[in-house]
Design an enzyme around this catalytic site. Structure first.
Site, PDB file in Angstrom:
ATOM      1  N   LYS A 111       0.822  -1.216   0.000  1.00  0.00           N
ATOM      2  CA  LYS A 111       0.000   0.000   0.000  1.00  0.00           C
ATOM      3  C   LYS A 111       0.856   1.267   0.000  1.00  0.00           C
ATOM      4  CE  LYS A 111      -4.247  -1.994   1.708  1.00  0.00           C
ATOM      5  NZ  LYS A 111      -3.837  -3.405   1.902  1.00  0.00           N
TER       6      LYS A 111
HETATM    7  C1  LIG Z   1      -4.450  -4.474   1.169  1.00  0.00           C
HETATM    8  C2  LIG Z   1      -3.647  -5.714   1.012  1.00  0.00           C
HETATM    9  C3  LIG Z   1      -4.006  -6.702   0.068  1.00  0.00           C
HETATM   10  C4  LIG Z   1      -5.240  -6.627  -0.798  1.00  0.00           C
HETATM   11  O1  LIG Z   1      -5.170  -5.599  -1.760  1.00  0.00           O
HETATM   12  P1  LIG Z   1      -6.519  -5.102  -2.477  1.00  0.00           P
HETATM   13  O2  LIG Z   1      -6.086  -3.934  -3.306  1.00  0.00           O
HETATM   14  O3  LIG Z   1      -7.458  -4.732  -1.383  1.00  0.00           O
HETATM   15  O4  LIG Z   1      -7.009  -6.231  -3.295  1.00  0.00           O
HETATM   16  C5  LIG Z   1      -3.161  -7.817  -0.046  1.00  0.00           C
HETATM   17  N1  LIG Z   1      -2.065  -7.961   0.720  1.00  0.00           N
HETATM   18  C6  LIG Z   1      -1.701  -7.033   1.642  1.00  0.00           C
HETATM   19  C7  LIG Z   1      -0.489  -7.267   2.477  1.00  0.00           C
HETATM   20  C8  LIG Z   1      -2.473  -5.875   1.812  1.00  0.00           C
HETATM   21  O5  LIG Z   1      -2.100  -4.974   2.739  1.00  0.00           O
END
Ligand SMILES: *Cc1c(COP(=O)(O)O)cnc(C)c1O
Length: 463
Positions: A111
């Site tokens: 993120k």
């Molecule tokens: C948020 C997150 C996801 C999922 O991503 P999306 O964009 O919501 O599909 C997968 N792995 C980790 C470690 C995350 O923080």
């Protein structure tokens, strides 16, 4: 470039307006009116570029006149300066597959790639409008820290993040509360994550408060987050294919809100040679059930060892639905309204064929996830975090697939220890966290209490 809502109720707006709007005012999601097209010659030219330069090439056509190339360049430099790897998102080979490491940012999860960019973009746009934004969010652990790191120290932004007191992991708690910048306000509520979400929702619905304090969100519905994630699909393709445009790649994506995988879909629509998108979920399998049956139906949320994917309603799914319904906003609106009313929708058979031609979906169990962590460690000496392991497992039938690694394994020590008997050594950003000074306000899980606290912090700025 202009932006439209999936539900057709927003007059075309600019990129900057779309970024500041977040969720479309008609309840839909914002999308560009068209996808810039990248031809083979351009792909070859881009394939030798370093990450930051490629990011400018990929993102600039989406911004129109709003942001100059030079401004974007500076923004990208600033966003990724805090990444600990010179390639920002390097690709490593693991047997027959590739791992796209997205966890070299300040909070060790993917993120950061989007939120480091979004924080700097917000600051630029607020500078131009001489505005101030107050970001409010509730977190169960992961998103909160990435959002905080995205905006820490920005003069025109304050951020309030609610987390459930004593119910997030010690590392996650410290990642948030050791950020001491003036504009960061950590609130530990005496309640659960659901209480936090309820409070945030109530404050966003308090329209007078929302307007007076210019409240905004940083959840994955913001178009700029998706856009920043499109970049690393191009980057991974260029590194794996070496610029050979006959080379079509399969990407495997651990999925919760459909944000990360939708970025892959955007890359495909722009012309990136993608063979297939593997949609990997944990037990919370609304999306994999959809791909395998055409029925989109929420069930109860299960807590798993890959908690960032413990989601039932996927906030970005509507964006894909819009293209699947041939960009007919009336259809999208009807389907989303039915989803709200009846809790499920079904798409027609010929549409399902379109879905399965591109997506392969699998729900991976906890045992399989742990097995995958153990197997990758045994065979390659490489430690996967549980989210990444879900994606690697789902891609096992696709040799040559690029698996998105969404978190550093040291963030999920307990699961890793269960799988292989030891923890991964932490990256620099996670070291020494427990010794650092912290700041956090503990408050009752009550809408009025939180509102008054925010007012007391902000009122100086609004006089
Ligand atoms: C948020 C997150 C996801 C999922 O991503 P999306 O964009 O919501 O599909 C997968 N792995 C980790 C470690 C995350 O923080």
């Amino acid at each position: 470039m202009r932006y439209l809502s999936t539900r057709g109720g927003v007059d075309p707006i600019t990129f900057s307006q779309a970024v500041m709007m977040g969720l479309a005012t008609d309840g839909g999601l914002l999308l560009p009116e068209l996808f810039p097209q990248v031809d083979e010659q351009t792909l070859r030219r881009w394939s030798g570029l370093p990450f930051n330069e490629l990011a400018v090439e990929v993102m600039h056509p989406f911004m129109g006149e709003d942001i100059s190339r030079d401004t974007l360049s500076a923004l990208v430099e600033r966003a990724y300066a805090g990444f600990s790897h010179p390639e920002v998102t390097p690709v490593v080979k693991l047997g027959e597959q590739y791992i796209l490491e997205l966890f070299h940012g300040p909070t060790a999860a993917f993120k950061d790639v989007a939120l480091q960019f979004l924080g700097n973009l917000f600051e630029l746009l607020l500078e131009r409008s001489d505005g101030h934004l107050n970001i409010l969010g509730a977190t169960s652990g992961d998103t909160g820290s990435a959002a905080i790191y995205g905006v820490r120290g920005q003069r025109r932004i304050d951020i309030f993040i609610l987390h459930p007191h004593n119910r997030v992991s010690p590392i996650q708690e410290r990642q948030m509360t050791t950020v001491l910048d003036e504009n960061v306000h950590n609130i530990a509520i005496e309640g659960t994550f659901d209480d936090g979400q309820r409070i945030v929702k109530a404050l966003f619905n308090d329209l007078e408060f929302k307007r007076a304090y210019n409240l905004g969100a940083v959840n994955s519905i913001n178009w700029a987050r998706i856009l920043a994630q499109v970049v690393y699909y191009f980057y991974a393709w260029s590194r794996v294919s070496g610029g050979d445009t006959r080379r079509k790649l399969t990407f495997s994506v651990p999925t919760g809100n459909f944000g990360d995988i939708f970025a892959g879909y955007v890359a495909l629509r722009m012309g990136l040679p993608i063979e297939r998108l593997v949609l990997a979920t944990n037990r919370n399998d609304i999306l994999s059930r959809f791909v395998n049956s055409g029925v989109y139906q929420a069930r109860e949320v299960h807590h798993t060892i890959s908690p960032s994917m413990d989601i039932q309603i996927s906030s970005n799914f509507e964006r894909y639905l819009y293209y699947l319904m041939d960009q007919r906003t009336d259809k999208v609106r009807e389907l989303m309204e039915r989803m709200g009313r009846e809790g499920q929708i079904t798409i027609p058979g010929e549409k399902l064929a379109e879905v399965t031609a591109l997506f392969h979906a699998e729900a991976v169990s906890e045992e399989e996830t742990l097995e995958q962590i153990a197997a990758s460690y045994r065979e390659h000496g490489y430690i996967l975090d549980p989210h990444t392991a879900v994606g690697v497992r789902a891609a096992s039938r696709f040799p040559g697939a690029v698996c998105l690694a969404t978190a550093h394994p040291a963030k999920f020590g307990e699961a890793v220890e269960r799988a292989i008997g030891c923890e991964a050594s932490p990256p620099p950003s996670l070291q020494g966290l427990l010794e650092r000074e912290t700041r956090c306000q503990i408050l009752a899980a009550d809408v009025g209490v939180i509102k008054r606290y925010m007012q007391s912090k902000l009122d100086g700025q609004y006089e």
